[in-house]
Motif scaffolding. Structure first.
Motif, mmCIF file in Angstrom:
data_model
loop_
_atom_site.group_PDB
_atom_site.id
_atom_site.type_symbol
_atom_site.label_atom_id
_atom_site.label_comp_id
_atom_site.label_asym_id
_atom_site.label_seq_id
_atom_site.Cartn_x
_atom_site.Cartn_y
_atom_site.Cartn_z
ATOM 1 N N VAL A 171 0.848 -1.199 0.000
ATOM 2 C CA VAL A 171 0.000 0.000 0.000
ATOM 3 C C VAL A 171 0.881 1.247 0.000
ATOM 4 O O VAL A 171 1.763 1.395 0.848
ATOM 5 C CB VAL A 171 -0.941 0.009 1.220
ATOM 6 N N LEU A 172 0.658 2.118 -0.968
ATOM 7 C CA LEU A 172 1.459 3.337 -1.090
ATOM 8 C C LEU A 172 0.644 4.535 -0.630
ATOM 9 O O LEU A 172 -0.525 4.679 -0.997
ATOM 10 C CB LEU A 172 1.895 3.546 -2.542
ATOM 11 N N ALA A 173 1.266 5.391 0.191
ATOM 12 C CA ALA A 173 0.612 6.634 0.605
ATOM 13 C C ALA A 173 0.561 7.566 -0.596
ATOM 14 O O ALA A 173 1.363 7.438 -1.511
ATOM 15 C CB ALA A 173 1.405 7.260 1.743
ATOM 16 N N PRO A 174 -0.414 8.514 -0.615
ATOM 17 C CA PRO A 174 -0.452 9.462 -1.737
ATOM 18 C C PRO A 174 0.887 10.186 -1.865
ATOM 19 O O PRO A 174 1.436 10.648 -0.872
ATOM 20 C CB PRO A 174 -1.569 10.436 -1.341
ATOM 21 N N GLY A 175 1.415 10.239 -3.067
ATOM 22 C CA GLY A 175 2.684 10.940 -3.287
ATOM 23 C C GLY A 175 3.909 10.069 -3.073
ATOM 24 O O GLY A 175 5.011 10.432 -3.477
ATOM 25 N N GLU A 176 3.727 8.921 -2.432
ATOM 26 C CA GLU A 176 4.869 8.041 -2.194
ATOM 27 C C GLU A 176 5.302 7.355 -3.492
ATOM 28 O O GLU A 176 4.467 7.000 -4.320
ATOM 29 C CB GLU A 176 4.498 6.987 -1.143
ATOM 30 N N ARG A 177 6.609 7.190 -3.666
ATOM 31 C CA ARG A 177 7.128 6.498 -4.854
ATOM 32 C C ARG A 177 7.853 5.235 -4.415
ATOM 33 O O ARG A 177 8.438 5.201 -3.340
ATOM 34 C CB ARG A 177 8.112 7.395 -5.604
ATOM 35 N N ILE B 3 12.424 -0.233 -2.721
ATOM 36 C CA ILE B 3 12.852 1.094 -2.274
ATOM 37 C C ILE B 3 11.632 2.010 -2.300
ATOM 38 O O ILE B 3 11.003 2.179 -3.349
ATOM 39 C CB ILE B 3 13.939 1.678 -3.217
ATOM 40 N N ARG B 4 11.265 2.578 -1.133
ATOM 41 C CA ARG B 4 10.115 3.484 -1.069
ATOM 42 C C ARG B 4 10.589 4.848 -0.589
ATOM 43 O O ARG B 4 11.317 4.942 0.394
ATOM 44 C CB ARG B 4 9.071 2.950 -0.083
ATOM 45 N N ILE B 5 10.164 5.892 -1.282
ATOM 46 C CA ILE B 5 10.499 7.246 -0.832
ATOM 47 C C ILE B 5 9.237 8.108 -0.875
ATOM 48 O O ILE B 5 8.292 7.803 -1.613
ATOM 49 C CB ILE B 5 11.587 7.909 -1.716
ATOM 50 N N ASP B 6 9.239 9.150 -0.041
ATOM 51 C CA ASP B 6 8.134 10.107 -0.066
ATOM 52 C C ASP B 6 8.708 11.506 -0.271
ATOM 53 O O ASP B 6 9.246 12.099 0.662
ATOM 54 C CB ASP B 6 7.350 10.038 1.251
ATOM 55 N N PRO B 7 8.629 12.024 -1.494
ATOM 56 C CA PRO B 7 9.254 13.323 -1.783
ATOM 57 C C PRO B 7 8.669 14.453 -0.942
ATOM 58 O O PRO B 7 9.306 15.505 -0.794
ATOM 59 C CB PRO B 7 8.955 13.546 -3.271
ATOM 60 N N ARG B 8 7.468 14.247 -0.377
ATOM 61 C CA ARG B 8 6.861 15.321 0.398
ATOM 62 C C ARG B 8 7.254 15.267 1.874
ATOM 63 O O ARG B 8 6.875 16.138 2.652
ATOM 64 C CB ARG B 8 5.340 15.276 0.255
ATOM 65 N N LEU B 46 12.693 5.926 -9.811
ATOM 66 C CA LEU B 46 12.038 6.661 -8.723
ATOM 67 C C LEU B 46 11.619 8.060 -9.163
ATOM 68 O O LEU B 46 11.037 8.811 -8.381
ATOM 69 C CB LEU B 46 12.987 6.770 -7.525
#
Lengths: 326, 117
Positions: A171-177, B3-8, B46
């Motif tokens: 499950v990905l949060a909004p905006g997560e890549r 690999i998970r990233i959150d740019p915000r 990414l």
């Protein structure tokens, strides 16, 4: 992947496939041994092993060498292939019978070829006297096809593969890549066996100077190069794959992907190791066991990557995110 | 390797990448001797700047987690194992838990609480 085959029906199918191919290989070995024992006394010191298109001999090698080589290539190599593919359980999957036919036909064809060479040398005072027409190759292919077809008809159909395994979406949060990198690599045993058999045949081809052995070398080399390793990437763009050499490569856009799951595969499902194209599916097959399966536009992409559940889970998560965003 | 990233997020992206790669290496998703994806490839995947990924890789190289060489890419190095006392302490703790029939979840909880104190 690790469950043992204890079901009687499974045991019966495995036994039938192993028996049919072993019998064919053993029968081929007996025919070659019989021909060798029967005519060894009539053979010249050097055997003609290479013939031009007119049927005249243009190369020869010492008798003992030639006969040993015949045994190694016609019986040793097919027997090795039976063992390799038995490890990967070729009797599972849709193409199990085709595989059994191939494994049985190969020694039959090769032994036909070598027995013809022995007969051609029989009674010749010198290797130059031996003659063998190119039609013998057709005869060998014919014997291989007939034997293969017979065995394929006799053996039972392949066992069904186990059903899809459940996958938890990432499950990905909004905006997560997120990116997932998976590797599909062959086991050392398979690599050593394939590489070793290529070297053996190459040495044999070098020693014998027999042109069609080089075809076998080329075939084996391509086989080895095709199974080495693959990288599969899953990200917002979809699925990307490439072989360890960089090419060939491929891409499936996320928009085209309709589903992802984990399946149990065997090389027999795809007719062998490497990059396999079968109707409505592309397989990157380096081993048997759990694989990532991606459905797109009615087609399947299957790769035997490590940890396929995470790759499939991320794809499901990406699909969910896209649906939510849309 | 996931690999998970959150740019915000407030954490810089390169640090998020460092953290994710460290986690993947520690959990065995990438083994010692294996190669990380090329910086250009990971950056494209990414959708971040390649220099961001290179900065993460440089940081990991300085921490001796990976070997970074032109033409060979980023190769994961053999990670030093935890100090032997840790293993002994863990064995002792598990033994105590077994003796008093304390479930593993309670031990986890106790460790978390201890670390926060």
């Amino acid at each position: 992947m690790n469950q043992t085959t204890t079901h009687p029906a499974e045991r019966r199918v495995r036994r039938a496939h192993l028996a049919a191919t072993s019998t064919a290989t053993a029968a081929a070995a007996l025919v070659l041994l019989g021909a060798t024992l029967l005519w060894a006394g009539d053979l010249p010191d050097r055997l003609a092993t290479h013939f031009d298109l007119s049927g005249a001999s243009d190369d020869s090698m010492p008798r003992v060498w030639a006969l040993t080589l015949f045994g190694l290539v016609a019986v040793g190599l097919p027997a090795l292939l039976v063992v390799i593919f038995a490890v990967s359980e070729w009797w599972r999957g849709e193409r199990a019978r085709l595989f059994a036919g191939f494994l049985a036909g190969m020694p039959a064809g090769l032994v036909t070829l070598f027995v013809a060479v022995i007969i051609a040398n029989r009674g010749a005072a010198a290797p130059e006297d031996a003659r063998l027409g190119p039609w013998v190759v057709l005869l060998a292919v014919g014997v291989a096809l007939v034997t293969g077809a017979l065995v394929a008809l006799v053996v039972p159909p392949g066992l069904p593969r186990s059903v899809h395994e459940p996958v938890t979406p990432v499950v990905l949060a909004p905006g997560e890549r997120a990116s997932w990198f998976g590797r599909a690599t062959s086991s050392t045993v398979v690599l050593l066996a394939l590489g070793g058999s290529t070297v053996v045949v190459a040495v044999a081809a070098l020693a014998a100077g027999t042109w069609w052995l080089w075809l076998l070398v080329a075939l084996l080399a391509v086989l080895v190069a095709g199974v080495t390793s693959f990288t599969v990437t899953v990200d917002a763009r979809g699925l990307t794959w490439r072989s360890g050499l960089g090419v060939p490569r491929g891409h499936v856009p996320l928009e085209d992907i309709t589903g992802a799951c984990v399946v149990q595969v065997s090389p027999a499902d795809f007719g062998g190791f490497g990059i396999r194209r079968v109707p409505r599916a592309l397989g990157l097959i380096t081993r048997r066991g759990a694989a990532l399966q991606v459905e797109h536009a009615g087609r399947r992409f299957v790769a035997t990557v490590d940890d396929p559940a995470t790759g499939a889970g991320l794809l499901l998560g990406l699909l969910d995110t896209r649906h939510t965003a849309a | 390797m996931l690999i998970r990233i959150d740019p915000r997020g407030s954490e810089p992206i390169y640090q998020q990448i460092v953290r994710e790669l460290r986690r993947a290496i520690a959990s065995g998703e990438v083994a010692a001797g294996e190669r990380l994806p090329a910086a250009r490839e990971l950056a494209r995947s990414l959708d971040v700047n390649m220099h961001t990924v290179l900065r993460a890789y440089t940081e990991l190289r300085d921490a001796e987690v990976i070997d970074l060489r032109r033409g060979r890419g980023a190769v994961v190095l053999e990670q030093p194992t935890a100090a032997p006392e840790v293993g002994e302490a863990v064995a002792e703790l598990l033994e105590v838990a077994r003796r008093h029939r304390i479930p593993l979840s309670r031990i986890h909880q106790a460790l978390d609480e201890g670390a926060q104190r």
